[in-house]
Design a protein around this motif. Structure first.
Motif, PDB file in Angstrom:
ATOM      1  N   ILE A  47       0.857  -1.189   0.000  1.00  8.78           N
ATOM      2  CA  ILE A  47       0.000   0.000   0.000  1.00  8.78           C
ATOM      3  C   ILE A  47       0.888   1.233   0.000  1.00  8.78           C
ATOM      4  N   PRO A  48       0.838   2.025  -1.079  1.00  9.70           N
ATOM      5  CA  PRO A  48       1.692   3.212  -1.176  1.00  9.70           C
ATOM      6  C   PRO A  48       1.126   4.368  -0.347  1.00  9.70           C
ATOM      7  N   ASP A  49       1.843   5.482  -0.349  1.00 12.65           N
ATOM      8  CA  ASP A  49       1.414   6.654   0.409  1.00 12.65           C
ATOM      9  C   ASP A  49       0.253   7.395  -0.252  1.00 12.65           C
ATOM     10  N   GLU A  50       0.136   7.309  -1.574  1.00 14.17           N
ATOM     11  CA  GLU A  50      -0.918   8.029  -2.303  1.00 14.17           C
ATOM     12  C   GLU A  50      -1.907   7.045  -2.925  1.00 14.17           C
ATOM     13  N   LEU A  51      -3.196   7.293  -2.708  1.00 15.73           N
ATOM     14  CA  LEU A  51      -4.266   6.446  -3.221  1.00 15.73           C
ATOM     15  C   LEU A  51      -5.328   7.301  -3.894  1.00 15.73           C
ATOM     16  N   LEU A  52      -6.101   6.699  -4.746  1.00 10.65           N
ATOM     17  CA  LEU A  52      -7.308   7.319  -5.288  1.00 10.65           C
ATOM     18  C   LEU A  52      -8.490   6.648  -4.608  1.00 10.65           C
ATOM     19  N   SER A  53      -9.503   7.416  -4.253  1.00  9.04           N
ATOM     20  CA  SER A  53     -10.663   6.814  -3.597  1.00  9.04           C
ATOM     21  C   SER A  53     -11.955   7.242  -4.268  1.00  9.04           C
ATOM     22  N   GLU A  54     -12.939   6.370  -4.144  1.00 12.70           N
ATOM     23  CA  GLU A  54     -14.277   6.642  -4.666  1.00 12.70           C
ATOM     24  C   GLU A  54     -15.278   6.072  -3.664  1.00 12.70           C
ATOM     25  N   VAL A  55     -16.236   6.867  -3.275  1.00 12.33           N
ATOM     26  CA  VAL A  55     -17.295   6.413  -2.380  1.00 12.33           C
ATOM     27  C   VAL A  55     -18.613   6.560  -3.120  1.00 12.33           C
ATOM     28  N   GLU A  69     -14.117   2.313  -2.733  1.00 12.44           N
ATOM     29  CA  GLU A  69     -13.121   1.773  -3.658  1.00 12.44           C
ATOM     30  C   GLU A  69     -11.817   2.532  -3.501  1.00 12.44           C
ATOM     31  N   LEU A  70     -10.734   1.804  -3.363  1.00 11.66           N
ATOM     32  CA  LEU A  70      -9.403   2.389  -3.268  1.00 11.66           C
ATOM     33  C   LEU A  70      -8.575   1.854  -4.425  1.00 11.66           C
ATOM     34  N   LYS A  71      -7.848   2.743  -5.097  1.00 12.44           N
ATOM     35  CA  LYS A  71      -7.000   2.344  -6.222  1.00 12.44           C
ATOM     36  C   LYS A  71      -5.630   2.954  -6.050  1.00 12.44           C
ATOM     37  N   TRP A  72      -4.612   2.216  -6.542  1.00 15.33           N
ATOM     38  CA  TRP A  72      -3.270   2.756  -6.584  1.00 15.33           C
ATOM     39  C   TRP A  72      -2.481   2.051  -7.666  1.00 15.33           C
ATOM     40  N   SER A  73      -1.428   2.703  -8.087  1.00 14.18           N
ATOM     41  CA  SER A  73      -0.589   2.166  -9.148  1.00 14.18           C
ATOM     42  C   SER A  73       0.298   1.065  -8.592  1.00 14.18           C
ATOM     43  N   THR A  74       0.555   0.066  -9.420  1.00 12.35           N
ATOM     44  CA  THR A  74       1.487  -0.988  -9.026  1.00 12.35           C
ATOM     45  C   THR A  74       2.888  -0.717  -9.555  1.00 12.35           C
ATOM     46  N   ALA A  75       3.039   0.390 -10.316  1.00  8.07           N
ATOM     47  CA  ALA A  75       4.367   0.770 -10.818  1.00  8.07           C
ATOM     48  C   ALA A  75       5.201   1.298  -9.663  1.00  8.07           C
ATOM     49  N   ARG A  76       6.493   1.014  -9.712  1.00 10.68           N
ATOM     50  CA  ARG A  76       7.394   1.550  -8.676  1.00 10.68           C
ATOM     51  C   ARG A  76       7.413   3.066  -8.785  1.00 10.68           C
ATOM     52  N   SER A  77       7.616   3.751  -7.659  1.00 10.91           N
ATOM     53  CA  SER A  77       7.564   5.213  -7.658  1.00 10.91           C
ATOM     54  C   SER A  77       8.597   5.831  -8.584  1.00 10.91           C
TER      55      SER A  77
END
Length: 82
Positions: A47-55, A69-77
């Motif tokens: 779980i990275p420091d920055e996430l996108l959320s949708e309620v 819903e929580l989304k985040w990139s799987t790419a390395r920073s």
């Protein structure tokens, strides 16, 4: 195409739902690698420091649906910055 998809539907008591959300909140608070108990198994995710959320809340005739819903990139920073 998705690399992995997991969906779980089951009945919970209010306290079981609270415990599940509390465990998720704890994993989010600490970040890094988190293990979430999902039924009989565990899911380990980074779980990275920055996430996108949708309620989303839908109210129907006889039920209310709440989706978080929580989304985040799987790419390395360092790859994401390039």
């Amino acid at each position: 195409m998705k690399d992995l998809e997991f969906e779980q539907k089951r009945s919970l008591t209010r306290l079981e739902a609270a415990d599940q959300l509390a465990a998720l909140a704890d994993a989010l608070r600490h970040g890094g690698r988190a293990e979430l108990q999902l039924g009989p198994g565990k899911l380990s995710v980074h779980i990275p420091d920055e996430l996108l959320s949708e309620v989303e809340v839908e109210v129907g005739d006889d039920q209310i649906e709440l989706e978080i819903e929580l989304k985040w990139s799987t790419a390395r920073s360092d790859e994401a910055k390039a």
